[in-house]
Design a protein around this motif. Structure first.
Motif, short mmCIF file in Angstrom:
data_model
loop_
_atom_site.label_atom_id
_atom_site.label_comp_id
_atom_site.label_asym_id
_atom_site.label_seq_id
_atom_site.Cartn_x
_atom_site.Cartn_y
_atom_site.Cartn_z
N THR A 103 0.83 -1.21 0.00
CA THR A 103 0.00 0.00 0.00
C THR A 103 0.87 1.26 0.00
O THR A 103 1.89 1.32 0.69
N LEU A 158 -6.99 -0.46 0.71
CA LEU A 158 -7.29 0.90 1.12
C LEU A 158 -7.71 1.74 -0.09
O LEU A 158 -6.96 1.86 -1.06
N LYS A 159 -8.91 2.29 -0.01
CA LYS A 159 -9.41 3.18 -1.06
C LYS A 159 -9.26 4.62 -0.57
O LYS A 159 -9.69 4.96 0.54
N GLN A 160 -8.66 5.48 -1.38
CA GLN A 160 -8.44 6.87 -1.00
C GLN A 160 -9.34 7.78 -1.83
O GLN A 160 -9.41 7.65 -3.03
N LEU A 199 0.73 5.53 0.61
CA LEU A 199 -0.07 6.60 1.21
C LEU A 199 0.73 7.90 1.20
O LEU A 199 1.97 7.88 1.25
N LEU A 227 -10.10 8.04 8.41
CA LEU A 227 -9.90 6.63 8.07
C LEU A 227 -11.10 5.85 8.57
O LEU A 227 -11.40 5.84 9.76
N TRP A 264 -10.19 7.89 3.73
CA TRP A 264 -9.58 6.60 3.37
C TRP A 264 -10.52 5.51 3.88
O TRP A 264 -10.94 5.56 5.04
N HIS A 320 -10.78 14.64 3.32
CA HIS A 320 -10.55 13.42 2.55
C HIS A 320 -10.90 12.20 3.38
O HIS A 320 -10.88 12.25 4.62
#
Length: 587
Positions: free
Chosen positions: A397, A584-586, A399, A409, A569, A567
């Motif tokens: 991943t 993990l989708k951002q 970030l 998150l 996550w 934002h």
């Protein structure tokens, strides 16, 4: 188990014991330690020499009694007084210096192991990896007992047993010649041929003790595993008592007294069951050793009696033979005398060597490369997270968090949100990849820790409270909506138990306002607060990170918290669970 395998195991045990013992005598205290050890050895040698002189005194004293020689009788009484005085001085200082060595050794080992246990988060890593990465017999259960009790028992018993063994060896060497010379020859006829055995009493003593040693090991061999298990079960029982005290409020609210009573009863039953087996094993050993020593007290007289009654020796010589036989027999019976202590010492040493192995395993460099940044942002690349069970949580991943970001998150319970935070903080051992974390960062855990100390110490932890002036500490409490605690800075209490869940979270946020980090990572930091207090405190956190040109990353389930973040996550179930459980989708 074959004899060769037992010998190999014993050799391994000796090597591990030596590895545990040697560091102190090579440490910064080595000269004091070696001087104390040399002094104790010298006193032990002097102690044995006084026993040799007492043995010689026996012959002169009892011969004077038999011959009714009063002047020699008085002379030997005076000699006894001098020998007794020397004996007492040696015994006192042997005890005193031995105690000094034991406590100094224990103090050094305690500092050494506490430092290694606390260093590099080993104490934390052990709790995560003990079942996943270590053999079952190396599970580092109850490290508190290892440090507090086992180190004490190890140093005390190692010194006492080794000095007693030295005494036994020196005593045997000192008296073997005396017993050989006093024994004379034992003659007997066999098939018309006369045979003579020189030093007959010596051979009898050796044979008597050899048989006793073999039988002692046969009778008491179960003591070692039983002692090991007893220490483990006692520690488990004590640990659960401590947990009841720590979680007293939660147990009381759940009305869990009956369950806890049952759990404590179950653990104590385990203690009791093993202890009864230990008592039974000790009973059999005591029965044998008591019989052995009762027989040994008259055995030399029985063997020497024919020569005495035949007039070959006088009473003094007979008493000297009995005394020398007793000394040789005592020295050869060291194993029999100390079998119970040896079993307990072996169990203690095994526990410490397993603890040492666990610390070494937990101290291995992590695969996660973690380094401080220059404040420009959080950079994460190729991050993979594993669980203690061995399954992969996240795989490869990447970030990035820039200054000015506010990120939430989210994810289902058990998806690894807190584990990701631990990896970002650099404390999760089952991780690989690269993390660059801004230097001015602070993590707020779900369950903050507060030491049982003054409120000012609890607030400034882990820094010294003296680093902050009175008004700064009070202002941090006010900002965290804890004005009622402003006048309690010097009150010493168990704050982790005294305060409510909401107050504990506000006290954790007071630390943040006190230390003013630019980068904040908050894990459910306001979950116990009402919405109004949560909004007020989050506004202050956002203002704090903006003022420091930093960012905030939060774990939260409430939608009210989401409003403070730009934002998101999201941890979602992975489409390919053979690679990782979540991805993990951002956004």
């Amino acid at each position: 188990m074959s004899l060769l395998k037992k010998a190999a195991e014993f050799k391994t045990f000796l090597v591990r014991t030596w590895a545990l013992s040697l560091p102190y005598f090579k440490s910064e205290e080595k000269w004091k330690a070696r001087a104390l050890l040399a002094s104790i050895i010298g006193l032990n040698l002097g102690f044995v020499y006084t026993l040799v002189l007492f043995n010689e005194w026996n012959r002169f004293f009892y011969d004077a009694l038999q011959e009714k020689n009063y002047p020699v009788f008085l002379e030997q009484l005076l000699r006894y007084t001098v020998l007794a005085f020397i004996y007492i001085i040696i015994a006192v200082y042997k005890f005193y210096l031995t105690q000094q060595l034991e406590i100094r050794w224990r103090a050094w080992m305690t500092r050494h192991y506490v430092k290694r246990w606390l260093g590099h988060q080993v104490y934390y890593h052990l709790e995560l990896t003990r079942y996943a990465q270590l053999a079952p017999d190396q599970s580092p259960d109850n490290p508190d007992q290892r440090v507090q009790e086992d180190l004490n028992l190890f140093t005390t018993r190692t010194v006492s047993l080794s000095m007693e063994l030295l005494n036994a060896v020196v005593t045997f060497i000192s008296f073997v010649g005396i017993l050989w010379a006093l024994s004379g020859e034992f003659t007997f006829n066999w098939g018309g041929t006369e045979f003579a055995i020189p030093g007959f009493m010596l051979w009898v003593a050796i044979l008597y003790c050899a048989v006793g040693t073999v039988l002692t090991h046969y009778v008491g061999r179960k003591l070692i595993p039983l002692n090991y298990e007893q220490q483990r079960r006692e520690a488990d029982f004590r640990h659960h008592l401590v947990r009841v005290r720590e979680y007293s409020e939660a147990i009381a609210l759940d009305r869990g007294e009956a369950v806890e009573n049952q759990q404590l009863k179950l653990r104590f039953d385990h203690v009791l069951r093993n202890y009864l087996q230990l008592i039974d094993a000790k009973k059999r050993l005591t029965m044998f050793t008591s019989t052995f020593y009762q027989a040994s007290s008259v055995f030399p007289f029985l063997v020497a009696a024919p020569r005495f009654f035949s007039g070959a020796i006088q009473l003094g010589a007979m008493m000297q033979i009995a005394s020398a036989f007793s000394r040789v027999q005592d020295s050869l019976s060291w194993f029999i005398d100390n079998y119970d202590n040896l079993a307990a010492w072996r169990a203690t040493t095994d526990r410490l060597t397993h603890f040492e192995a666990a610390i070494v395993a937990a101290s291995r460099p992590a695969k996660l490369h973690h380094e401080p940044g220059n404040g420009s942002g959080l950079q994460v690349s190729n991050l993979s997270l594993d669980l203690p069970t061995g399954s992969r949580l996240l795989a490869h991943t990447a970030l990035q968090v820039r200054a000015g970001d506010s990120i939430l998150l989210r994810g289902p319970s058990g998806s690894g949100k807190s584990t990701l935070f631990r990896a970002l903080a650099g404390i999760w051992p089952l991780a690989s990849g690269h993390v660059t974390l801004p230097a001015s960062s602070m993590f707020i855990p779900q369950h903050p820790y507060f030491p049982n100390a003054s409120l000012r110490d609890a607030l400034a932890y882990p820094e010294a409270a003296g680093n902050y002036d009175e008004e700064t500490l009070k202002q941090a409490l006010r900002e965290a909506l804890l004005p009622q605690l402003v006048d309690q800075l010097d009150v010493i209490d168990a704050w982790g138990q005294k305060l409510s869940g909401g107050e504990l979270q506000r006290l954790a946020l007071a630390r943040v306002f006190l230390k003013k980090p630019a980068w904040i990572f908050a894990d459910e930091a306001t979950s116990a607060l009402d919405e109004e207090a949560e909004k007020t405190l989050y506004r202050k956190l956002i203002e704090l990170v903006k003022a420091g040109n930093g960012a905030i990353v939060s774990i939260a389930h409430r939608q009210t918290v989401a409003a403070f973040h730009d934002h998101t996550w999201t941890l979602e179930k992975s489409s390919d669970e053979s690679v990782a459980r979540f991805e993990l989708k951002q956004a």
